[in-house]
Design an enzyme around this catalytic site. Structure first.
Site, PDB file in Angstrom:
ATOM      1  N   SER A   1       0.825  -1.215   0.000  1.00  0.00           N
ATOM      2  CA  SER A   1       0.000   0.000   0.000  1.00  0.00           C
ATOM      3  C   SER A   1       0.856   1.262   0.000  1.00  0.00           C
ATOM      4  CB  SER A   1      -0.878   0.040   1.251  1.00  0.00           C
ATOM      5  OG  SER A   1      -1.762  -1.040   1.269  1.00  0.00           O
TER       6      SER A   1
ATOM      7  N   HIS B   1      -3.892   0.369  -4.820  1.00  0.00           N
ATOM      8  CA  HIS B   1      -3.193  -0.732  -5.477  1.00  0.00           C
ATOM      9  C   HIS B   1      -3.479  -0.665  -6.968  1.00  0.00           C
ATOM     10  CE1 HIS B   1      -1.697  -3.379  -2.171  1.00  0.00           C
ATOM     11  NE2 HIS B   1      -2.450  -2.550  -1.490  1.00  0.00           N
TER      12      HIS B   1
ATOM     13  N   HIS C   1      -5.224  -9.458  -1.338  1.00  0.00           N
ATOM     14  CA  HIS C   1      -5.173  -9.832   0.076  1.00  0.00           C
ATOM     15  C   HIS C   1      -6.226 -10.897   0.367  1.00  0.00           C
ATOM     16  CE1 HIS C   1      -3.736  -5.688  -0.292  1.00  0.00           C
ATOM     17  NE2 HIS C   1      -2.938  -5.949   0.716  1.00  0.00           N
TER      18      HIS C   1
ATOM     19  N   TYR D   1      -8.184 -10.913   2.861  1.00  0.00           N
ATOM     20  CA  TYR D   1      -9.434 -10.300   3.343  1.00  0.00           C
ATOM     21  C   TYR D   1     -10.356  -9.826   2.219  1.00  0.00           C
ATOM     22  CZ  TYR D   1      -7.034  -5.806   2.629  1.00  0.00           C
ATOM     23  OH  TYR D   1      -6.351  -4.763   2.088  1.00  0.00           O
ATOM     24  N   GLU D   2      -9.816  -9.744   1.009  1.00  0.00           N
ATOM     25  CA  GLU D   2     -10.673  -9.366  -0.127  1.00  0.00           C
ATOM     26  C   GLU D   2     -11.543 -10.532  -0.568  1.00  0.00           C
ATOM     27  OE1 GLU D   2      -8.616  -6.705  -3.199  1.00  0.00           O
ATOM     28  OE2 GLU D   2      -6.934  -7.584  -2.120  1.00  0.00           O
TER      29      GLU D   2
ATOM     30  N   ALA E   1       2.743  -2.113   4.121  1.00  0.00           N
ATOM     31  CA  ALA E   1       2.406  -1.098   5.122  1.00  0.00           C
ATOM     32  C   ALA E   1       2.008  -1.880   6.369  1.00  0.00           C
ATOM     33  CB  ALA E   1       1.243  -0.257   4.636  1.00  0.00           C
TER      34      ALA E   1
ATOM     35  N   MET F   1      -1.500  -7.258   7.070  1.00  0.00           N
ATOM     36  CA  MET F   1      -2.492  -8.173   6.483  1.00  0.00           C
ATOM     37  C   MET F   1      -1.998  -8.801   5.174  1.00  0.00           C
ATOM     38  SD  MET F   1      -5.746  -5.659   7.042  1.00  0.00           S
ATOM     39  CE  MET F   1      -5.934  -4.701   8.567  1.00  0.00           C
ATOM     40  N   SER F   2      -0.667  -8.855   5.006  1.00  0.00           N
ATOM     41  CA  SER F   2      -0.144  -9.363   3.726  1.00  0.00           C
ATOM     42  C   SER F   2       1.210 -10.027   3.914  1.00  0.00           C
ATOM     43  CB  SER F   2      -0.013  -8.202   2.736  1.00  0.00           C
ATOM     44  OG  SER F   2       1.010  -7.317   3.161  1.00  0.00           O
TER      45      SER F   2
ATOM     46  N   ASN G   1       1.411   3.521  11.125  1.00  0.00           N
ATOM     47  CA  ASN G   1       0.600   3.964  12.283  1.00  0.00           C
ATOM     48  C   ASN G   1       1.071   3.220  13.520  1.00  0.00           C
ATOM     49  OD1 ASN G   1      -0.833   1.725  10.603  1.00  0.00           O
ATOM     50  ND2 ASN G   1      -1.608   1.462  12.683  1.00  0.00           N
TER      51      ASN G   1
ATOM     52  N   HIS H   1      -7.387   3.922   7.123  1.00  0.00           N
ATOM     53  CA  HIS H   1      -6.644   3.640   5.888  1.00  0.00           C
ATOM     54  C   HIS H   1      -5.982   4.902   5.326  1.00  0.00           C
ATOM     55  CE1 HIS H   1      -5.470   1.279   2.460  1.00  0.00           C
ATOM     56  NE2 HIS H   1      -6.131   2.039   1.613  1.00  0.00           N
TER      57      HIS H   1
HETATM   58  N1  HPA Z   1      -2.868  -3.314  11.511  1.00  0.00           N
HETATM   59  C1  HPA Z   1      -2.924  -4.218  10.506  1.00  0.00           C
HETATM   60  N2  HPA Z   1      -2.512  -3.950   9.277  1.00  0.00           N
HETATM   61  C2  HPA Z   1      -2.032  -2.726   9.018  1.00  0.00           C
HETATM   62  C3  HPA Z   1      -1.956  -1.740  10.019  1.00  0.00           C
HETATM   63  C4  HPA Z   1      -2.399  -2.059  11.328  1.00  0.00           C
HETATM   64  O1  HPA Z   1      -2.360  -1.235  12.260  1.00  0.00           O
HETATM   65  N3  HPA Z   1      -1.425  -0.630   9.442  1.00  0.00           N
HETATM   66  C5  HPA Z   1      -1.184  -0.939   8.139  1.00  0.00           C
HETATM   67  N4  HPA Z   1      -1.554  -2.210   7.878  1.00  0.00           N
END
Ligand code: HPA
Length: 283
Positions: free
Chosen positions: A32, A69, A91, A93-94, A121, A222-223, A246, A258
């Site tokens: 990302s 993306h 991903h 989750y998609e 990310a 998540m990847s 973050n 996001h």
């Molecule tokens: N958690 C999970 N996946 C992420 C995060 C997060 O805080 N930030 C970017 N991808």
């Protein structure tokens, strides 16, 4: 669940091969907000543009729905090396199967790729990490995999590797040392640590953050891990970076969104690009 035969991986590889003049040796997966790295890729010959192929134009290739993306391959030269860059990934989750999520890695293997560079990310679980930091991934916890979603579940494809692949050094130690030396040379404060893969898409609760921290996790995302497992299964060497976008709150006082992730990714990209350009010639 979508699975692939060996012939389907080969078909996609052959379609790509018919459009390129080089043999890619290094694959890069951009997470990302890190897409701009692909803009640095040059054509096979000086002055030429790289070859760009949309995922939707390749048989079997899953197309991502996530904002930020791009959904294309960029093939050409970076740091003097033949690279194939995945600008955007899918991903779990998609709703894609893990075979779809990792489709690209096996196609790259057939194309000749020996080294995979993965980026993502991630949320900072380590209290000393801040948005904008870059972390060298030294190891991972495949939490979703340990809970039953491993991309190697199902019949083993012997063409790619063994049934029970070793993961003792999933992230190449020599490459890690090179990345750290490059960071020192360019005055980049490169962190290092353990990345945990959760399926997402919901961000973590404070209780989950405290659990992850107690497990020694430094960054959460998540990847990446599915791709790394598949890459190691077929014998590729792996180098991985997490861009910390973050801070994960362990008390519920800070929210994650996001947009914040995409904003921080802008400062992370140039750092990863600098490190990669320095070490690519030697990978
Ligand atoms: N958690 C999970 N996946 C992420 C995060 C997060 O805080 N930030 C970017 N991808």
């Amino acid at each position: 669940m979508r699975t692939y035969s060996f012939a389907e991986y080969q078909d996609a590889a052959n379609e790509i091969k018919s459009k390129i003049s080089i043999t890619p040796e290094i694959g890069l997966v951009l997470g990302s907000g890190l897409g701009p790295l692909a803009d640095e890729v040059e054509g096979a010959k000086p002055g030429e543009a790289p070859v760009v192929i949309k995922y939707r134009d390749i048989s079997g290739w899953p197309v991502s729905t996530v904002f930020g993306h791009k959904g294309q391959l960029v093939i050409g030269k970076l740091g003097g090396r033949n690279v194939i860059v995945q600008q955007g990934r899918t991903h779990f989750y998609e709703g894609y199967s893990l075979h779809e999520v990792t489709f690209a890695v096996r196609v790259m293997k057939i194309l000749g790729v020996k080294t995979l560079v993965v980026t993502n990310a991630a949320g900072g679980v380590n209290v000393f990490f801040h948005p904008g930091d870059v972390m060298l991934i030294t190891d991972h916890i495949a939490l979703a995999g340990m809970a039953g979603n491993n991309p190697l579940c199902g019949p083993n494809m012997e063409e790619f590797g063994t049934r029970f692949p070793d993961m003792s050094q999933a992230y190449d130690r020599e490459y890690g040392r090179m990345a750290k030396a490059a960071a020192v040379k360019h005055n980049i404060d490169l962190k290092e640590g353990i990345y945990v893969w959760l399926s997402g898409p919901s961000f973590e609760t404070p209780a989950e953050v405290r659990m992850l921290r107690s497990w020694g996790v430094d960054a959460v995302g998540m990847s990446t891990v599915p791709e790394v497992i598949i890459a190691r299964h077929c014998g590729m060497r792996v180098l991985g970076f997490s861009g910390i976008t973050n801070k994960n709150s362990d008390n519920g006082e800070v929210q994650t969104n996001h947009e914040e992730v995409m904003e921080a990714a802008k400062t992370i990209g140039p750092k990863i690009i600098t490190i990669l350009k320095e070490i690519l010639p030697n990978l």
